[in-house]
Scaffold this active site. Structure first.
Site: not given
Length: 99
Positions: A63-64
């Site tokens: 993810c981020q």
């Protein structure tokens, strides 16, 4: 205990072999830039999309920054999948991002 690897370890792994890399960010975040070869499967849609995944295939999840991918990994593990969380996420990725 959840398996994990760093983005540096992921970069080395991507050089050596073909892996299934899931990016669980929302579509607009993914479109803004993602790790090459990552497939977008947003966390918000993961429950409804789980049937598209193969339990015989190991997945790496990004993810981020690593938090949402950790939640995705927990969910997938609970449903019988072999998953590894990519810590640091795309924020820690030093290679080029695809758009």
């Amino acid at each position: 205990m959840q398996k994990s690897l760093t983005t540096s370890q992921l970069a080395q792994l991507l050089k050596r072999q073909s892996i299934q890399l899931l990016d669980v960010r929302e579509a607009n975040e993914y479109a803004a830039g993602h790790i090459p070869r990552a497939i977008n499967l947003p966390l918000s849609k993961l429950g409804g999309s789980i049937s598209r995944l193969d339990k015989e295939t190991p997945y790496h999840v990004v993810c981020q920054m690593g938090g949402h991918s950790a939640r995705a990994c927990q969910f997938l593990e609970e449903n019988g999948f072999d998953v590894t969380n990519v810590t640091g996420g795309t924020d820690a990725w030093t290679g080029p991002l695809e758009q």
